[in-house]
Design a protein around this motif. Sequence first.
Motif, PDB file in Angstrom:
ATOM      1  N   THR A  17       8.412   2.185  -8.396  1.00 53.02           N
ATOM      2  CA  THR A  17       7.573   3.319  -8.789  1.00 53.02           C
ATOM      3  C   THR A  17       6.121   2.866  -8.702  1.00 53.02           C
ATOM      4  O   THR A  17       5.726   1.891  -9.326  1.00 53.02           O
ATOM      5  CB  THR A  17       7.911   3.763 -10.216  1.00 53.02           C
ATOM      6  OG1 THR A  17       9.275   4.187 -10.245  1.00 53.02           O
ATOM      7  CG2 THR A  17       7.038   4.929 -10.646  1.00 53.02           C
ATOM      8  N   CYS A  18       5.338   3.576  -7.895  1.00 56.20           N
ATOM      9  CA  CYS A  18       3.943   3.193  -7.697  1.00 56.20           C
ATOM     10  C   CYS A  18       3.162   3.307  -9.010  1.00 56.20           C
ATOM     11  O   CYS A  18       3.329   4.268  -9.745  1.00 56.20           O
ATOM     12  CB  CYS A  18       3.301   4.084  -6.629  1.00 56.20           C
ATOM     13  SG  CYS A  18       1.553   3.728  -6.384  1.00 56.20           S
ATOM     14  N   PRO A  19       2.313   2.332  -9.308  1.00 50.76           N
ATOM     15  CA  PRO A  19       1.614   2.353 -10.594  1.00 50.76           C
ATOM     16  C   PRO A  19       0.542   3.437 -10.697  1.00 50.76           C
ATOM     17  O   PRO A  19       0.135   3.781 -11.787  1.00 50.76           O
ATOM     18  CB  PRO A  19       0.968   0.971 -10.668  1.00 50.76           C
ATOM     19  CG  PRO A  19       0.811   0.540  -9.262  1.00 50.76           C
ATOM     20  CD  PRO A  19       1.987   1.127  -8.523  1.00 50.76           C
ATOM     21  N   LEU A  20       0.084   3.979  -9.570  1.00 53.75           N
ATOM     22  CA  LEU A  20      -1.032   4.924  -9.694  1.00 53.75           C
ATOM     23  C   LEU A  20      -0.573   6.346 -10.000  1.00 53.75           C
ATOM     24  O   LEU A  20      -1.064   6.968 -10.922  1.00 53.75           O
ATOM     25  CB  LEU A  20      -1.919   4.901  -8.449  1.00 53.75           C
ATOM     26  CG  LEU A  20      -2.702   3.611  -8.211  1.00 53.75           C
ATOM     27  CD1 LEU A  20      -3.830   3.839  -7.231  1.00 53.75           C
ATOM     28  CD2 LEU A  20      -3.269   3.025  -9.493  1.00 53.75           C
ATOM     29  N   HIS A  21       0.361   6.897  -9.230  1.00 54.84           N
ATOM     30  CA  HIS A  21       0.754   8.278  -9.514  1.00 54.84           C
ATOM     31  C   HIS A  21       2.264   8.475  -9.504  1.00 54.84           C
ATOM     32  O   HIS A  21       2.758   9.580  -9.270  1.00 54.84           O
ATOM     33  CB  HIS A  21       0.104   9.250  -8.518  1.00 54.84           C
ATOM     34  CG  HIS A  21      -1.332   8.937  -8.226  1.00 54.84           C
ATOM     35  ND1 HIS A  21      -1.729   8.224  -7.122  1.00 54.84           N
ATOM     36  CD2 HIS A  21      -2.455   9.210  -8.926  1.00 54.84           C
ATOM     37  CE1 HIS A  21      -3.038   8.074  -7.136  1.00 54.84           C
ATOM     38  NE2 HIS A  21      -3.515   8.663  -8.221  1.00 54.84           N
ATOM     39  N   ASN A  22       2.984   7.393  -9.702  1.00 55.17           N
ATOM     40  CA  ASN A  22       4.432   7.491  -9.907  1.00 55.17           C
ATOM     41  C   ASN A  22       5.268   7.967  -8.732  1.00 55.17           C
ATOM     42  O   ASN A  22       6.339   8.506  -8.931  1.00 55.17           O
ATOM     43  CB  ASN A  22       4.758   8.383 -11.115  1.00 55.17           C
ATOM     44  CG  ASN A  22       4.319   7.744 -12.407  1.00 55.17           C
ATOM     45  OD1 ASN A  22       4.285   6.519 -12.497  1.00 55.17           O
ATOM     46  ND2 ASN A  22       3.963   8.552 -13.374  1.00 55.17           N
ATOM     47  N   TRP A  23       4.801   7.810  -7.503  1.00 53.16           N
ATOM     48  CA  TRP A  23       5.732   8.074  -6.396  1.00 53.16           C
ATOM     49  C   TRP A  23       6.794   6.982  -6.422  1.00 53.16           C
ATOM     50  O   TRP A  23       6.512   5.845  -6.799  1.00 53.16           O
ATOM     51  CB  TRP A  23       4.995   8.023  -5.047  1.00 53.16           C
ATOM     52  CG  TRP A  23       4.230   9.264  -4.732  1.00 53.16           C
ATOM     53  CD1 TRP A  23       3.666  10.127  -5.617  1.00 53.16           C
ATOM     54  CD2 TRP A  23       3.928   9.764  -3.421  1.00 53.16           C
ATOM     55  NE1 TRP A  23       3.018  11.131  -4.942  1.00 53.16           N
ATOM     56  CE2 TRP A  23       3.169  10.932  -3.593  1.00 53.16           C
ATOM     57  CE3 TRP A  23       4.230   9.331  -2.123  1.00 53.16           C
ATOM     58  CZ2 TRP A  23       2.707  11.683  -2.505  1.00 53.16           C
ATOM     59  CZ3 TRP A  23       3.756  10.076  -1.048  1.00 53.16           C
ATOM     60  CH2 TRP A  23       3.016  11.249  -1.243  1.00 53.16           C
ATOM     61  N   LYS A  24       8.001   7.374  -5.980  1.00 57.07           N
ATOM     62  CA  LYS A  24       9.052   6.364  -5.863  1.00 57.07           C
ATOM     63  C   LYS A  24       9.206   6.005  -4.387  1.00 57.07           C
ATOM     64  O   LYS A  24       9.353   6.874  -3.542  1.00 57.07           O
ATOM     65  CB  LYS A  24      10.380   6.941  -6.362  1.00 57.07           C
ATOM     66  CG  LYS A  24      10.525   6.860  -7.846  1.00 57.07           C
ATOM     67  CD  LYS A  24      11.998   7.025  -8.224  1.00 57.07           C
ATOM     68  CE  LYS A  24      12.135   7.369  -9.681  1.00 57.07           C
ATOM     69  NZ  LYS A  24      11.341   8.544 -10.084  1.00 57.07           N
ATOM     70  N   ALA A  74       0.862  -1.184   0.000  1.00 58.65           N
ATOM     71  CA  ALA A  74       0.000   0.000   0.000  1.00 58.65           C
ATOM     72  C   ALA A  74       0.893   1.228   0.000  1.00 58.65           C
ATOM     73  O   ALA A  74       1.667   1.460   0.913  1.00 58.65           O
ATOM     74  CB  ALA A  74      -0.892   0.006   1.229  1.00 58.65           C
ATOM     75  N   CYS A  75       0.775   1.997  -1.059  1.00 57.59           N
ATOM     76  CA  CYS A  75       1.597   3.186  -1.214  1.00 57.59           C
ATOM     77  C   CYS A  75       1.221   4.222  -0.159  1.00 57.59           C
ATOM     78  O   CYS A  75       0.048   4.391   0.160  1.00 57.59           O
ATOM     79  CB  CYS A  75       1.330   3.736  -2.613  1.00 57.59           C
ATOM     80  SG  CYS A  75       2.148   5.268  -2.962  1.00 57.59           S
ATOM     81  N   PRO A  76       2.225   4.927   0.417  1.00 54.22           N
ATOM     82  CA  PRO A  76       1.893   5.946   1.413  1.00 54.22           C
ATOM     83  C   PRO A  76       1.049   7.084   0.831  1.00 54.22           C
ATOM     84  O   PRO A  76       0.418   7.826   1.575  1.00 54.22           O
ATOM     85  CB  PRO A  76       3.259   6.462   1.887  1.00 54.22           C
ATOM     86  CG  PRO A  76       4.247   5.985   0.881  1.00 54.22           C
ATOM     87  CD  PRO A  76       3.667   4.784   0.216  1.00 54.22           C
ATOM     88  N   HIS A  77       1.019   7.218  -0.476  1.00 60.30           N
ATOM     89  CA  HIS A  77       0.235   8.295  -1.071  1.00 60.30           C
ATOM     90  C   HIS A  77      -1.256   7.986  -0.987  1.00 60.30           C
ATOM     91  O   HIS A  77      -1.947   8.520  -0.126  1.00 60.30           O
ATOM     92  CB  HIS A  77       0.685   8.519  -2.520  1.00 60.30           C
ATOM     93  CG  HIS A  77      -0.082   9.597  -3.229  1.00 60.30           C
ATOM     94  ND1 HIS A  77      -0.410   9.512  -4.549  1.00 60.30           N
ATOM     95  CD2 HIS A  77      -0.595  10.753  -2.793  1.00 60.30           C
ATOM     96  CE1 HIS A  77      -1.093  10.587  -4.897  1.00 60.30           C
ATOM     97  NE2 HIS A  77      -1.214  11.362  -3.850  1.00 60.30           N
ATOM     98  N   LYS A  78      -1.740   7.075  -1.841  1.00 58.78           N
ATOM     99  CA  LYS A  78      -3.161   6.753  -1.779  1.00 58.78           C
ATOM    100  C   LYS A  78      -3.381   5.252  -1.830  1.00 58.78           C
ATOM    101  O   LYS A  78      -4.253   4.761  -2.543  1.00 58.78           O
ATOM    102  CB  LYS A  78      -3.920   7.440  -2.921  1.00 58.78           C
ATOM    103  CG  LYS A  78      -3.974   8.948  -2.751  1.00 58.78           C
ATOM    104  CD  LYS A  78      -4.898   9.615  -3.716  1.00 58.78           C
ATOM    105  CE  LYS A  78      -5.013  11.092  -3.353  1.00 58.78           C
ATOM    106  NZ  LYS A  78      -5.759  11.834  -4.350  1.00 58.78           N
ATOM    107  N   GLN A  79      -2.549   4.541  -1.109  1.00 55.41           N
ATOM    108  CA  GLN A  79      -2.732   3.093  -0.974  1.00 55.41           C
ATOM    109  C   GLN A  79      -2.637   2.330  -2.287  1.00 55.41           C
ATOM    110  O   GLN A  79      -3.209   1.264  -2.425  1.00 55.41           O
ATOM    111  CB  GLN A  79      -4.106   2.797  -0.313  1.00 55.41           C
ATOM    112  CG  GLN A  79      -4.045   2.619   1.185  1.00 55.41           C
ATOM    113  CD  GLN A  79      -3.555   3.855   1.898  1.00 55.41           C
ATOM    114  OE1 GLN A  79      -4.168   4.899   1.774  1.00 55.41           O
ATOM    115  NE2 GLN A  79      -2.451   3.760   2.600  1.00 55.41           N
TER     116      GLN A  79
HETATM  117  S1  FES Z   1      -1.047   5.785  -4.582  1.00 52.20           S
HETATM  118 FE1  FES Z   1       1.058   5.498  -4.975  1.00 52.20          FE
HETATM  119  S2  FES Z   1       1.591   7.278  -6.006  1.00 52.20           S
HETATM  120 FE2  FES Z   1      -0.514   7.640  -5.575  1.00 52.20          FE
END
Ligand code: FES
Lengths: 814, 102
Positions: free
Chosen positions: B63-70, B44-49
Amino acid sequence: MKLSMKEKLVLIGNGMAGIRVIEELLKLKPDLYDITVFGNEPYGNYNRIMLSPVLAGEKTIDDIMLNTEQWYADNGIKLNKDSRVEQIDRIKCEVVARDGQRAAYDRLLIATGSLPFILPLPGVDKPGVISFRDIADVDSMLVAAKTFKNALVIGGGLLGLEAANGLMKQGMTVSVVHLPDTLMERQLDRPAAKMLQSSLEERGLNFLMKHSTAEILGEDRVSGVRFNDGSEIVADLVVMAVGIKPNIELAQTSGLHCERGIVVNDTLQTFDPKIYAVGECVQHRGVAYGLVAPLFEQAKVCANHLANYGIARYEGTVTSTKLKVTGIELFSAGDFIGDENSEEIVFQDVANGTYKKLILEGNCVKGAVLYGNTVDGSWYFQLIKDGTDVSAYRDTLLFGQAHLGDSGHNPETRVANLPNDAEICGCNGVCKGDIVNAISEKKLFTLEEVRAHTKASSSCGSCTGLVESLLAYTVGGEYSATPKTRPLCTCTDATHDDVRKGILQYQLKTMPAVRDSFEWRSEDGCAACRNSLNYYLLCAWPTQYADDAQSRFINERAHGNIQKDGTYSVVPRMFGGMCTPDQLRTIANVADKYKVPEMKVTGGQRIDMFGIAKEQLPAMWKDLTDGGFVSGHAYGKAMRTVKTCAGDTWCRFGTQNSTRLGVKLEQLTWGSWMPHKFKLAVSGCPRNCAEATIKDIGIVCVDSGYELHVGGNGGIKVRVTDLLCKVETEEQVLEYTGAYCQLYREDAHYLERTAPWVERVGLAKIKAAIEDETQRKALLERFLISQKAAQIDPWTERAHGAEANEFTPITVSA
Amino acid sequence: MSKWLEVAPLEDIPVLGSRVVDTPDTRIAVFRGKNDQIYAIKDACPHKQGPLSQGIMHGDSVTCPLHNWKISLSSGEALGPDEGCTNVFQTKVDSGLVYIQL
Ligand code: FES
Ligand code: SRM
Ligand SMILES: Cc1cc2nc3c(=O)[nH]c(=O)nc-3n(C[C@H](O)[C@H](O)[C@H](O)COP(=O)(O)OP(=O)(O)OC[C@H]3O[C@@H](n4cnc5c(N)ncnc54)[C@H](O)[C@@H]3O)c2cc1C
Ligand code: SF4
């Protein structure tokens, strides 16, 4: 609700100044207040300055949002948007909004901005007469630009010129009416104003100088304007940009002391000590400002007092102006007219389009106007603000900072010489020292990183050049300023073209081989280059290269589009958008069996099933492929869909069999991996019901044959196709299409769609390649070879066990 | 008490790729680096899971598939200007089997 012991802070006005106070306050004392914000607009907080580039089509509304609604939630701020405060009850200490909401305050902050000044002319309330202040105004201008032709902008100041430029970019014929005989007379002297006017005229704007508007004409809607001299002009849109006035009505009716604006002291406090005010609505030491730099300074001071530190004072701001019309460089600051006590030094090169004027008084610079080259703007601005004695280098002052000492000409040395407190980004009040510190402490290398960390260059963008120079000077050789040809990614200096050529020339057949020969800086590349290399290798060696699933974006790896909740969508291919009752039954049965939460007919004439768990995909694909379907590739940088219209089988206007041709085209091209997504359409006649002229390839059938249109797309920036050629038979359409696909596959950069590709390489080159029979046949042949490998349906493979690990979670129990 | 749980044979995890591992409490993404380093991170990405298991791995980050956070796979922290952190777990490989510590 829990009763909070915190003090309550209420902000009226969800704009640039007010929210900046909150941001500064959160930095100082994040937990001091319960914060409630009332905003009259139906949005979070956005960058008003950037409405001009939005109007000019250079940015989108999303690009200019500063704080999303999530930001308010994350910081525990209650946002009442679309909610206008109508009354401040200073006895009960509460505010009352139009929608009846009330909020009690311990401290109140007013930041209601200003209102556009509307000339009291007869007819001014007709539809089609608007001002330029908020998103709603921009929206109505964009709508008007679609249906109407002639726009008139009243006012040749900063705002008026930016509006005129934007409307012209939207395709309107624009005239600007201005009362004085030079433009931007409050910011520019005569020669600079004249130069500005002629370069705007060259771009296509008309000017009616020394004209004064008498009446707005029209019945249901504005149709024109009459001037005092009796002359008239036709206009279907009138933009009033004659100035702003502080929005003080609310403060006034609440009994706060106002003059032109809400009067505040050096701590931004109004006459009621519980109430603060910042922004364009205030009047400080007699001055009401209309630019963001002073407002941001006010915000800092105000936040300091709201945080109970009580040590900051606002003493006013010297402002400078830049015009945000792409391609025009203009800067002015301070007193640029002068008087009998001052001297002026001027440099003018009309042919070259540059002009500089400095006003000196005593030994200090008092004002500056620069046109054409504004690199030294911030240096002069600093000299003005600091009152520096310039007698020692007065002779070379006009040549700019680079001429001080032995430092040569380049902009890097200019910024190098600036003192640390020189302001680089006027919008956000970021000084050279802040930027240099951030670059060295946080190891920043790119403009984006500096923007993210310091906010410099993130509002109006006109200091971008300076920030880039600072980067170059601070990180030295490691920074390469946006070069004309960009490297493929940060792992390498090689460009897309270098890599594509090298792969063929040196017979490079694996990713490590490519990375070795181009001296990649990272061992296994990054998320950007791995995708590109995988595609380039696949395109170059279609029968030899083994695709690397781990170098594909998840959608292509999982053969479905990932959704925001981590589930996937399933879109089976329906050739040419045609279907049979049996096929529809198969889809319906599958949807029932897997309890698909939602389905819809897509814009590409297929059926989309949403919300499928990854584990379920192979089983669902099995049922679909058993029913004769293959993957629709709705997820890939690949050939997507062929849209068709009814065609001559049924339609009374049809000239050819567009559906049959569509199916044939899709059979030819499906499965092909491309640099970007690739869409086709076939329309049976020039009425073009399949929207063929915004597709990567669009076929428009005519009586005598088929027109081939290329390089179109919808999306953020719509581009209409160019006509490639006309052919006579279906066979030719297929041949030309295959060849064109292959040319694009072999020539474009990864993630470059046909529209930008055609613009980059030029239609002529493409035409030449496709019209030449030998080249065309060779391209087609290479396309057919690669299609052999590509037309193995990924769904069928996976339904029968390929890549099973990708879809099966491992379960462990404790 | 934390303990070591057997996950899968090493070769079941693709190089520079990941597998999803369901545990009683949470879903974990187990990644395998170029030189067989194994990382385990909450999926679960710290951004939006966003599901990090579905992202592209490079070096020791994903690199997260949803909004490209690393996200760093060794610390669980967001890299670059983004801020946030997700849980990571100890891993080991023993006789060709991958283990994680919960
Ligand atoms: S949920 Fe991972 S970058 Fe937005
Ligand atoms: C499903 C569909 C919307 C619909 O229900 O109608 C759709 C859905 C998505 N589109 Fe689209 N587009 C769909 C037709 C279109 C069309 C219309 C068309 O094809 O005629 C367009 C405009 C035409 C065009 O492409 O030029 C369109 C222009 C875009 C763009 C902008 C492309 C551009 O070059 O500017 C994106 C963004 C991108 O690709 O980077 C996009 C991206 C997306 C993504 C993949 C967003 C994403 O990355 O997750 C959406 C996936 C949703 C999903 O999970 O399935 N979609 N998209 C349509 C699928 C068509 C199909 O059957 O395959
Ligand atoms: C097109 C355009 C281009 C510009 N370009 C530049 C530039 O290049 N450089 C520069 O420095 N400046 C520029 N400006 C000016 C700059 O945008 C303003 O100085 C700045 O936005 C003022 O901030 P503010 O917070 O005082 O007012 P605003 O940003 O206008 O915010 C005030 C907010 O309060 C709301 N409000 C008003 N009354 C109430 C009420 N009773 N209840 C609830 N809400 C209320 C309004 O709806 C508005 O959202 C430009 C302005 C425009 C319109
Ligand atoms: S327009 Fe396309 S990308 Fe945007 S929300 Fe709709 S489907 Fe998604």
